[in-house]
Scaffold this active site. Structure first.
Site, short mmCIF file in Angstrom:
data_model
loop_
_atom_site.label_atom_id
_atom_site.label_comp_id
_atom_site.label_asym_id
_atom_site.label_seq_id
_atom_site.Cartn_x
_atom_site.Cartn_y
_atom_site.Cartn_z
N PRO A 160 -4.48 -36.02 -15.68
CA PRO A 160 -5.75 -35.89 -16.37
C PRO A 160 -5.84 -36.68 -17.67
O PRO A 160 -4.89 -36.75 -18.44
CB PRO A 160 -5.88 -34.39 -16.65
CG PRO A 160 -4.56 -33.79 -16.37
CD PRO A 160 -3.81 -34.74 -15.52
N ASN A 161 -6.99 -37.28 -17.84
CA ASN A 161 -7.39 -38.01 -19.04
C ASN A 161 -6.70 -39.36 -19.23
O ASN A 161 -7.05 -40.09 -20.16
CB ASN A 161 -7.24 -37.14 -20.30
CG ASN A 161 -8.10 -35.90 -20.22
OD1 ASN A 161 -9.28 -35.99 -19.93
ND2 ASN A 161 -7.50 -34.75 -20.42
N ARG B 206 -9.33 -42.50 -25.70
CA ARG B 206 -8.80 -41.20 -26.10
C ARG B 206 -7.69 -41.35 -27.13
O ARG B 206 -6.66 -41.95 -26.86
CB ARG B 206 -8.25 -40.47 -24.87
CG ARG B 206 -7.65 -39.14 -25.19
CD ARG B 206 -7.07 -38.50 -23.94
NE ARG B 206 -6.38 -37.27 -24.32
CZ ARG B 206 -5.22 -36.90 -23.83
NH1 ARG B 206 -4.62 -37.63 -22.92
NH2 ARG B 206 -4.66 -35.77 -24.24
N TYR C 174 -2.19 -42.78 -28.21
CA TYR C 174 -2.00 -43.41 -26.91
C TYR C 174 -2.19 -44.92 -26.90
O TYR C 174 -1.98 -45.56 -25.88
CB TYR C 174 -2.94 -42.76 -25.87
CG TYR C 174 -2.67 -41.29 -25.72
CD1 TYR C 174 -1.53 -40.84 -25.04
CD2 TYR C 174 -3.51 -40.33 -26.26
CE1 TYR C 174 -1.26 -39.50 -24.91
CE2 TYR C 174 -3.25 -38.98 -26.15
CZ TYR C 174 -2.12 -38.57 -25.47
OH TYR C 174 -1.86 -37.23 -25.35
N ASN D 98 3.03 -39.71 -14.49
CA ASN D 98 2.67 -39.20 -15.80
C ASN D 98 1.72 -38.04 -15.51
O ASN D 98 0.52 -38.25 -15.34
CB ASN D 98 1.98 -40.26 -16.65
CG ASN D 98 1.62 -39.76 -18.03
OD1 ASN D 98 1.60 -38.56 -18.27
ND2 ASN D 98 1.30 -40.67 -18.93
N ALA E 223 -1.30 -33.52 -19.13
CA ALA E 223 -1.32 -32.11 -19.53
C ALA E 223 -0.68 -31.19 -18.49
O ALA E 223 -0.16 -30.13 -18.84
CB ALA E 223 -2.75 -31.67 -19.81
N GLU F 148 9.59 -39.45 -14.50
CA GLU F 148 8.53 -38.87 -15.32
C GLU F 148 8.32 -39.77 -16.54
O GLU F 148 9.28 -40.12 -17.22
CB GLU F 148 8.94 -37.48 -15.76
CG GLU F 148 7.99 -36.79 -16.70
CD GLU F 148 8.51 -35.45 -17.19
OE1 GLU F 148 7.77 -34.82 -17.96
OE2 GLU F 148 9.63 -35.04 -16.83
N HIS G 92 5.83 -40.53 -20.10
CA HIS G 92 4.81 -40.11 -21.05
C HIS G 92 4.62 -41.22 -22.08
O HIS G 92 5.61 -41.73 -22.62
CB HIS G 92 5.21 -38.81 -21.76
CG HIS G 92 5.33 -37.67 -20.81
ND1 HIS G 92 4.23 -37.00 -20.34
CD2 HIS G 92 6.40 -37.13 -20.21
CE1 HIS G 92 4.63 -36.07 -19.49
NE2 HIS G 92 5.94 -36.14 -19.39
N ARG H 115 5.67 -33.72 -30.62
CA ARG H 115 4.30 -33.24 -30.75
C ARG H 115 4.25 -31.72 -30.78
O ARG H 115 5.24 -31.07 -31.06
CB ARG H 115 3.46 -33.85 -29.63
CG ARG H 115 3.39 -35.39 -29.79
CD ARG H 115 2.47 -36.06 -28.85
NE ARG H 115 1.10 -35.57 -29.00
CZ ARG H 115 0.16 -35.74 -28.09
NH1 ARG H 115 0.43 -36.39 -26.96
NH2 ARG H 115 -1.06 -35.29 -28.28
#
Length: 147
Positions: free
Chosen positions: A9-10, A17, A22, A74, A77, A98, A100, A107
């Site tokens: 998502p996103n 964003r 990012y 990725n 969320a 994985e 990110h 974070r």
């Protein structure tokens, strides 16, 4: 060899964003880079992005039947919330990297939990979009070593 690169998502809003987190690279540029990096590594590459957890689960399951050799994901969320994605990865047993874009380890506290890392053969965080290239290259080495 075939790889599937999944974005959650996103990620489709890259460049819009939170560019301070990012970056300014657009999703279209990311996809172009992913295809180039994957092909340069000798892979047949498929890209998939969804904001829907179930669609991601369905695509992971289908990857098994499509004889996909490896995944780069990725989960965004869903990293921190989706047992369903974890279970799909466990069930299909496809080697998974994985990735990110941001350094999720630095974070918010809720971002410290990763269900995907329980099955990932490698986790890359905080390297921007270059993390995907690193993931593709790692997957190539990993899969070649298994043959």
């Amino acid at each position: 060899m075939k790889i599937l690169i999944i974005n959650g998502p996103n990620i489709n809003l890259l460049g819009l964003r939170e560019p301070d987190i990012y970056g300014h690279t657009t999703f279209k540029t990311l996809e172009d880079n992913l295809l180039t990096w994957g092909r340069n590594a000798g892979f047949e590459v498929e890209l998939f992005q969804s904001n829907w957890e179930g669609a991601i689960v369905d695509r992971i399951q289908q990857a098994y039947f499509d004889d996909v050799d490896g995944l780069v994901i990725n989960p965004a969320a869903y990293t921190h919330t989706s047992v369903a994605i974890l279970d799909a990865l466990k069930a299909t047993d496809i080697p998974t990297v994985e990735v990110h874009i941001s350094d999720v380890t630095q974070r918010e506290a809720f971002r410290q939990q990763s269900y995907v890392s329980a099955v990932a053969v490698k986790r890359i965080v905080g390297h921007g979009i270059d993390g995907y290239r690193e993931g593709i290259e790692f997957l190539k080495s990993f899969l070649n070593a298994r043959q």
